[in-house]
Design a protein around this motif. Sequence first.
Motif, PDB file in Angstrom:
ATOM      1  N   LYS A  90       0.834  -1.206   0.000  1.00 46.48           N
ATOM      2  CA  LYS A  90       0.000   0.000   0.000  1.00 46.48           C
ATOM      3  C   LYS A  90       0.870   1.257   0.000  1.00 46.48           C
ATOM      4  N   ALA A  91       1.925   1.240   0.798  1.00 48.27           N
ATOM      5  CA  ALA A  91       2.812   2.404   0.866  1.00 48.27           C
ATOM      6  C   ALA A  91       3.500   2.641  -0.479  1.00 48.27           C
ATOM      7  N   THR A  92       3.904   1.587  -1.145  1.00 49.56           N
ATOM      8  CA  THR A  92       4.559   1.726  -2.445  1.00 49.56           C
ATOM      9  C   THR A  92       3.625   2.370  -3.462  1.00 49.56           C
ATOM     10  N   ARG A  93       2.386   1.945  -3.455  1.00 50.38           N
ATOM     11  CA  ARG A  93       1.395   2.537  -4.364  1.00 50.38           C
ATOM     12  C   ARG A  93       1.244   4.041  -4.085  1.00 50.38           C
ATOM     13  N   ILE A  94       1.182   4.395  -2.821  1.00 46.30           N
ATOM     14  CA  ILE A  94       1.045   5.803  -2.426  1.00 46.30           C
ATOM     15  C   ILE A  94       2.301   6.592  -2.789  1.00 46.30           C
ATOM     16  N   ILE A  95       3.464   6.003  -2.561  1.00 47.20           N
ATOM     17  CA  ILE A  95       4.725   6.683  -2.870  1.00 47.20           C
ATOM     18  C   ILE A  95       4.825   6.964  -4.369  1.00 47.20           C
ATOM     19  N   GLN A  99       2.344   7.312  -6.472  1.00 47.26           N
ATOM     20  CA  GLN A  99       1.364   8.366  -6.765  1.00 47.26           C
ATOM     21  C   GLN A  99       1.914   9.736  -6.370  1.00 47.26           C
ATOM     22  N   LEU A 100       2.463   9.802  -5.180  1.00 41.78           N
ATOM     23  CA  LEU A 100       3.025  11.052  -4.666  1.00 41.78           C
ATOM     24  C   LEU A 100       4.193  11.524  -5.536  1.00 41.78           C
ATOM     25  N   ASP A 119      11.919  12.682  -9.117  1.00 45.28           N
ATOM     26  CA  ASP A 119      12.629  11.807 -10.036  1.00 45.28           C
ATOM     27  C   ASP A 119      13.023  10.497  -9.362  1.00 45.28           C
ATOM     28  N   ILE A 120      13.231  10.572  -8.049  1.00 42.81           N
ATOM     29  CA  ILE A 120      13.611   9.380  -7.302  1.00 42.81           C
ATOM     30  C   ILE A 120      13.159   9.543  -5.856  1.00 42.81           C
ATOM     31  N   VAL A 121      12.745   8.435  -5.255  1.00 40.16           N
ATOM     32  CA  VAL A 121      12.379   8.409  -3.838  1.00 40.16           C
ATOM     33  C   VAL A 121      13.264   7.356  -3.183  1.00 40.16           C
ATOM     34  N   THR A 135       8.008  11.307   4.603  1.00 40.60           N
ATOM     35  CA  THR A 135       7.433  10.265   5.453  1.00 40.60           C
ATOM     36  C   THR A 135       6.065  10.680   5.997  1.00 40.60           C
ATOM     37  N   ASN A 136       5.948  11.904   6.496  1.00 45.69           N
ATOM     38  CA  ASN A 136       4.663  12.346   7.053  1.00 45.69           C
ATOM     39  C   ASN A 136       3.561  12.355   5.998  1.00 45.69           C
ATOM     40  N   LYS A 137       3.893  12.779   4.783  1.00 45.23           N
ATOM     41  CA  LYS A 137       2.896  12.774   3.709  1.00 45.23           C
ATOM     42  C   LYS A 137       2.439  11.355   3.401  1.00 45.23           C
ATOM     43  N   VAL A 138       3.379  10.425   3.372  1.00 45.92           N
ATOM     44  CA  VAL A 138       3.035   9.026   3.091  1.00 45.92           C
ATOM     45  C   VAL A 138       2.197   8.459   4.235  1.00 45.92           C
TER      46      VAL A 138
END
Length: 172
Positions: A130-135, A137-138, A145-147, A161-164
């Motif tokens: 779920k976090a990967t999907r959100i990351i 999207q964000l 360009d990279i997370v 982190t707080n946004k995720v």
Amino acid sequence: MKTATATLSKFAAGLALGWLALAPVHAQSSRIAWLSSERIYNESRLAKLAGDKLAEEFSRREKALQDMANRLKGANARLEKDGMTMQEAERVKLQKEAFELDRDFQRRQREFREDLNQRTNEERAAIADKATRIIKQLAQTEGFDIVLQDAVWASPRIDITNKVLEALDKDK
């Protein structure tokens, strides 16, 4: 000889054009973001729900292990206290029971840890999906360009982190 020189000249010209084509890419600045996966696994609502779920799922087995540990402790204490005054047959019987109880306790404790680790990893994998999907999207929305995750050090300016966590807690 002329063909080799001509080929080399064409190659050099092509290389120069390639470098010129890449120049705008190097001039652009990259947007980098960072997040703490450990915070995601520990602070998100999903992580807390998963922890509660696992605690409930394993509480009976944990209680049984504690009871078994107490029985083992009691048997060893009795052997230590009364072992010298017991008849040989009774002492041997109690030693055998304590040995078997210890072996069973060790086996059950190992199985408990393995099962708990497996279930914890399953719950973490669900959170990570779920976090990967959100990351992703964000990253698309905000133009990253990279997370990166779990760096030795990262500036708070690029920490998402707080946004995720907020998005993950809203996600059903």
